[in-house]
Design an enzyme around this catalytic site. Structure first.
Site, short mmCIF file in Angstrom:
data_model
loop_
_atom_site.label_atom_id
_atom_site.label_comp_id
_atom_site.label_asym_id
_atom_site.label_seq_id
_atom_site.Cartn_x
_atom_site.Cartn_y
_atom_site.Cartn_z
N LYS A 114 0.80 -1.21 0.04
CA LYS A 114 0.21 -0.10 -0.01
C LYS A 114 0.78 1.22 0.14
O LYS A 114 0.51 2.09 -0.56
CB LYS A 114 -1.15 -0.04 1.32
N LYS A 219 -3.37 -9.87 -8.52
CA LYS A 219 -4.50 -10.06 -7.73
C LYS A 219 -5.65 -8.95 -8.09
O LYS A 219 -5.33 -7.94 -8.49
CB LYS A 219 -4.22 -9.83 -6.60
N LYS A 222 -9.11 -3.57 -5.76
CA LYS A 222 -9.77 -2.28 -5.93
C LYS A 222 -8.50 -1.26 -6.47
O LYS A 222 -8.95 -0.38 -7.14
CB LYS A 222 -10.59 -1.70 -4.74
P1 ADP Z 1 -9.10 -5.24 -2.14
O1 ADP Z 1 -7.84 -5.85 -2.02
O2 ADP Z 1 -9.86 -5.16 -3.29
O3 ADP Z 1 -8.91 -3.77 -1.63
P2 ADP Z 1 -10.12 -5.82 0.35
O4 ADP Z 1 -9.06 -5.54 1.08
O5 ADP Z 1 -11.21 -4.77 0.88
O6 ADP Z 1 -10.24 -5.89 -1.14
O7 ADP Z 1 -10.78 -7.38 0.66
C1 ADP Z 1 -11.99 -7.74 1.22
C2 ADP Z 1 -11.87 -9.21 1.45
O8 ADP Z 1 -11.92 -9.89 0.06
C3 ADP Z 1 -10.91 -9.73 2.15
O9 ADP Z 1 -11.21 -11.16 2.97
C4 ADP Z 1 -9.87 -10.17 0.94
O10 ADP Z 1 -8.97 -11.15 1.44
C5 ADP Z 1 -10.81 -10.59 -0.10
N1 ADP Z 1 -10.16 -10.47 -1.39
C6 ADP Z 1 -9.74 -9.29 -1.73
N2 ADP Z 1 -9.20 -9.40 -3.16
C7 ADP Z 1 -9.45 -10.57 -3.45
C8 ADP Z 1 -9.07 -11.57 -4.61
N3 ADP Z 1 -8.54 -11.16 -5.52
N4 ADP Z 1 -9.38 -12.83 -4.35
C9 ADP Z 1 -9.89 -13.37 -3.40
N5 ADP Z 1 -10.12 -12.83 -2.27
C10 ADP Z 1 -10.03 -11.27 -2.35
#
Ligand code: ADP
Ligand code: TRP
Length: 352
Positions: A114, A219, A222
């Site tokens: 981040k 991955k 967002k």
């Molecule tokens: P991002 O990485 O998009 O900011 P968040 O951190 O808000 O997403 O994640 C919310 C939930 O979704 C967490 O439990 C996270 O581990 C899961 N998650 C986020 N991205 C993925 C992904 N690409 N595949 C599987 N699970 C994910």
């Protein structure tokens, strides 16, 4: 007594298919299995660590709640609440801070990732405006551009979990390091002040790390919206995004993460949303090309998201009832955590 399960999602924007297949869909299945006492919350304190507009924050909070309910979380079966409404989260975070080694947090990959993103936004001009000289090392510039909340993020997450005596935490793979820290802190606190916390275990889905549609080596996240399929995308958008998803050389529909990361990622989506094994999907598409497979996948996604999107529309018309559900959940969470935080303070000697 049933084992306790806790998880949360930050209100930082629209949810994507990775969030759904790695976390939210699993929340609903675990809740409905009846095997756990489930707690799900909106991690709004965590979301303050990223740049945001205060005019949008309450809308983002309600949107996550609507996503929870639309996906099938049910206030009759789970406690659904807002993190910042429960003071014990921040209180326990502070207590845990005092037993957390600085070096452990410095190593967290999410923190490193981040802060790297923040740094990329700081072009050289910006850097000069802030008075950094060109000799300032990249690492120092990253540290100057970030905030202590982002650094402390995993400790607040540990507090979120330990406060509820959770035995299980459903999350995506990217959160495993934070859970490992949670276990370490539980162990440390227990050995210093006697047994108080349970060491929680993660619960992963078959899709713990969904990859980006535009680049299957990254991955879905967002922070890279170009590779995301959002849960709110219309059928037309879904068709276009799947059609344009990066695929691999060759033309066989076959699961092979190393040589066919693009098709493998799409097969995972298909399998998870259609409740069908990868083997059976591969068989169905023998002799057919990527075009046919993608067309069929788009239909599977549209069909799977249709009830969810419909529920969202309905819930959005009745925000007052959504707010009521949060209030009811908050009350229950306050009751439980109020008792636990007293027990914790007694262990340390703050209450006698
Ligand atoms: P991002 O990485 O998009 O900011 P968040 O951190 O808000 O997403 O994640 C919310 C939930 O979704 C967490 O439990 C996270 O581990 C899961 N998650 C986020 N991205 C993925 C992904 N690409 N595949 C599987 N699970 C994910
Ligand atoms: N860090 C999690 C994420 O990025 C959100 C979160 C905060 C969480 N506290 C938690 C998840 C406690 C599980 C348990 O998605």
């Amino acid at each position: 007594m049933k084992p306790i399960l806790v998880s949360g999602i930050q209100p930082t924007g629209k949810l994507h298919l990775g969030n759904y297949l790695g976390a939210l869909k699993n929340f609903v299945e675990l809740q409905n299995s009846n095997k756990y006492s489930s707690y799900f919350f909106i991690a709004d304190y965590h979301s303050l660590t990223e740049t945001f507009d205060q005019k949008e924050k309450s809308g983002q909070i309600l949107d996550i709640m609507i996503n929870f309910l639309a996906a099938g979380l049910d206030p009759k079966k789970s406690v659904i609440f807002l993190q910042s409404a429960i003071p014990a989260h921040a209180e326990l975070c502070w207590i845990l801070n005092t037993i957390t080694p600085f070096g452990e947090l410095r190593r967290m990959t999410q923190f490193k990732d981040k802060t790297q993103v923040i740094f990329e936004y700081l072009d050289i001009k910006h850097k000069n405006e802030r008075g950094y000289s060109d000799e300032v090392s990249d690492e120092l510039a990253i540290e100057l551009a970030t905030n202590v909340g982002l650094f402390d993020y995993p400790v607040l997450m540990a507090a979120d979990i330990l406060l509820y005596d959770a035995a299980f935490v459903p999350v995506g793979e990217d959160q495993l390091q934070h859970l490992e820290l949670t276990r370490t802190l539980a162990r440390k606190f227990n050995s210093k002040f006697s047994k108080t916390f349970i060491e929680p275990k993660p619960l992963l889905t078959e899709v713990p790390r969904l990859m980006s549609l535009d680049d299957p080596t990254k991955k879905m996240s967002k922070s890279r919206p170009q590779g995301c399929l959002f849960l709110d995308n219309s059928p037309t958008e879904i068709k276009a995004k799947i059609q344009n998803a990066t695929t691999d050389s060759g033309k066989e529909i076959k699961y092979d993460e190393t040589h066919k990361p693009g098709i493998s990622n799409l097969l995972l989506i298909y399998s998870s949303l259609n409740n069908e094994s990868i083997k059976s999907i591969e068989k169905k598409f023998i002799g057919k090309g990527y075009g046919d497979f993608k067309k069929s996948l788009a239909e599977v996604i549209i069909k799977a998201l249709e009830p969810f999107q419909k529920n969202k529309k309905e819930l959005s018309k009745n925000l007052n009832s959504v707010k009521k559900i949060i209030e009811i959940g908050n009350k229950k969470a306050l009751e439980i955590t109020g008792k636990k935080i007293i027990q914790i303070k007694e262990k340390i000697g703050l209450i006698w």
